[in-house]
Scaffold this motif. Structure first.
Motif, short mmCIF file in Angstrom:
data_model
loop_
_atom_site.label_atom_id
_atom_site.label_comp_id
_atom_site.label_asym_id
_atom_site.label_seq_id
_atom_site.Cartn_x
_atom_site.Cartn_y
_atom_site.Cartn_z
N LEU A 123 0.82 -1.22 0.00
CA LEU A 123 0.00 0.00 0.00
C LEU A 123 0.85 1.26 0.00
CD1 LEU A 123 -2.66 -0.99 2.70
CD2 LEU A 123 -2.91 -1.13 0.21
N ASP A 124 0.36 2.28 -0.69
CA ASP A 124 0.96 3.61 -0.57
C ASP A 124 -0.05 4.65 -0.09
OD1 ASP A 124 -0.51 3.83 -2.93
OD2 ASP A 124 1.26 3.82 -4.21
N ALA A 125 -1.25 4.19 0.30
CA ALA A 125 -2.24 5.11 0.88
C ALA A 125 -3.27 4.31 1.66
CB ALA A 125 -2.93 5.95 -0.19
N VAL A 126 -3.72 4.87 2.78
CA VAL A 126 -4.81 4.30 3.57
C VAL A 126 -5.82 5.41 3.82
CG1 VAL A 126 -5.51 3.25 5.74
CG2 VAL A 126 -3.34 2.59 4.69
N VAL A 127 -7.07 5.15 3.49
CA VAL A 127 -8.15 6.10 3.74
C VAL A 127 -9.13 5.47 4.72
CG1 VAL A 127 -10.01 7.48 2.75
CG2 VAL A 127 -7.92 7.07 1.42
N LEU A 128 -9.23 6.04 5.90
CA LEU A 128 -10.22 5.60 6.88
C LEU A 128 -11.55 6.27 6.57
CD1 LEU A 128 -8.35 5.68 10.31
CD2 LEU A 128 -9.10 3.67 9.04
N VAL A 129 -12.63 5.50 6.64
CA VAL A 129 -13.95 6.02 6.31
C VAL A 129 -14.89 5.82 7.49
CG1 VAL A 129 -15.89 5.90 4.72
CG2 VAL A 129 -13.58 5.45 3.89
N ASP A 130 -15.63 6.88 7.81
CA ASP A 130 -16.62 6.84 8.88
C ASP A 130 -17.99 7.08 8.28
OD1 ASP A 130 -17.91 6.85 11.34
OD2 ASP A 130 -17.44 8.95 11.74
N GLY A 131 -18.93 6.20 8.56
CA GLY A 131 -20.33 6.44 8.20
C GLY A 131 -20.93 7.35 9.25
N GLY A 132 -20.82 8.64 9.04
CA GLY A 132 -21.16 9.65 10.04
C GLY A 132 -19.99 10.60 10.20
N THR A 133 -19.95 11.31 11.30
CA THR A 133 -18.88 12.29 11.51
C THR A 133 -18.29 12.26 12.91
OG1 THR A 133 -20.60 13.94 12.04
CG2 THR A 133 -19.76 13.93 9.78
N ASP A 134 -18.64 11.26 13.72
CA ASP A 134 -18.12 11.28 15.09
C ASP A 134 -16.64 10.98 15.17
OD1 ASP A 134 -18.47 8.62 14.49
OD2 ASP A 134 -19.77 8.17 16.20
N ILE A 135 -16.03 10.55 14.06
CA ILE A 135 -14.58 10.40 14.04
C ILE A 135 -13.88 11.75 14.15
CG2 ILE A 135 -14.25 10.55 11.53
CD1 ILE A 135 -12.24 8.21 11.81
N LEU A 136 -14.63 12.83 13.89
CA LEU A 136 -14.08 14.19 13.97
C LEU A 136 -14.20 14.79 15.36
CD1 LEU A 136 -15.56 15.59 10.63
CD2 LEU A 136 -13.28 14.64 11.01
N MET A 137 -14.78 14.07 16.30
CA MET A 137 -14.93 14.60 17.65
C MET A 137 -13.58 14.69 18.36
SD MET A 137 -18.21 15.18 17.97
CE MET A 137 -18.00 15.75 16.28
N ARG A 138 -13.43 15.71 19.22
CA ARG A 138 -12.19 15.91 19.96
C ARG A 138 -12.31 15.52 21.43
NH1 ARG A 138 -11.10 22.02 17.95
NH2 ARG A 138 -13.08 22.20 19.07
N GLY A 139 -13.54 15.39 21.90
CA GLY A 139 -13.76 14.96 23.28
C GLY A 139 -14.39 16.00 24.17
N ASP A 140 -14.44 17.25 23.72
CA ASP A 140 -15.02 18.31 24.55
C ASP A 140 -16.35 18.80 24.00
OD1 ASP A 140 -14.05 19.50 22.27
OD2 ASP A 140 -13.01 21.14 23.30
#
Length: 248
Positions: A123-140
């Protein structure tokens, strides 16, 4: 997606892994991107953090430790098996049908599993995919959704020695069901933009080939769910809306 910062980021990549980050049916959210990349001549592989009981798979289903290689004829002893369902759909449409699956494990073993798969596939690239947007949460934020598995995948892939790594979200708004305030999602995207890490947003139309195939795959998965008690395959429980954003 063409002409977007994401496509520019992946332009030099030739062997790309599109992987569901949060488990379950997240791999389905990566299909429009995967199909578009394949149309552009890229070699694309699919993977998913699995919620199924992978420990019940036959020994010959394991590529290496913590990496299962799912094919259309892979038998699962679990009614919920999105990876197998997707593999069968891909085969029926004449597409590469292998779907790699990771068990629910911690960051370090998942990082090792990703590294082994990256070496195996070159591989020369990995793309993580989230069905939704909670992967963008920071915790606060006021509501976090269900980000634990997303964060495990994010931490594991962050440390991988591959040239390109990115995160893509499909389904802006669907995490309201889990208490996510999407005003705060937009604030987080704005922060990524200020840091130069935002790779743009684009829509997936049903009139495009990638969009039509995605909808067909989801319909197939939903249909399989209805027969879960009689078949070894059950998959996507919901279909995110066709709005996608990407970050690095």
């Amino acid at each position: 997606m063409f002409g977007s910062p994401l496509s520019a980021r992946l332009e030099r990549s030739s062997r790309i892994l599109v992987a569901g980050a949060g488990g379950g049916s997240d791999v389905y959210a990566g299909l429009p991107l995967a199909f578009s990349l394949q149309e552009a001549g890229k070699e694309v592989h699919l993977a998913n953090l699995s919620f199924s009981h992978l420990d019940a798979l036959d020994l010959d289903a394991w590529l290496c430790e913590d990496v299962a290689e799912i094919h259309p004829d892979t038998e699962a002893r679990d009614w919920y098996f999105p990876e197998g369902c997707l593999s069968r759909w891909l085969a029926a449409h004449g597409r590469p049908s292998t779907v790699y699956a990771f068990p629910k494990i911690g960051v370090r073993p998942l990082r090792a599993a990703y590294a082994k798969l990256a070496e195996h596939l070159g591989l020369d690239a990995v793309v993580l995919v989230d069905g939704g947007t909670d992967i963008l949460m920071r915790g606060d934020e006021a509501g976090l959704g269900t980000p634990a598995d997303d964060m495990t995948s994010l931490a594991a892939v962050h440390a991988l020695d591959v040239p390109e790594k990115a995160v893509v979200c499909l389904g802006f708004g669907v995490d309201a069901y889990h208490g996510v305030n999407h005003v705060q999602v937009l604030e987080n995207l704005a922060a990524l933009e200020r840091d130069g890490a935002y790779l743009g947003a684009f829509s997936v139309s049903r009139s495009t080939k990638a969009g039509a195939l995605y909808l067909d795959a989801v319909a197939h998965a939903q249909g399989s769910t209805w027969t879960a008690s009689r078949t070894p395959c059950s998959c996507a429980r919901s279909s995110p809306s066709s709005r996608r954003s990407a970050t690095r």
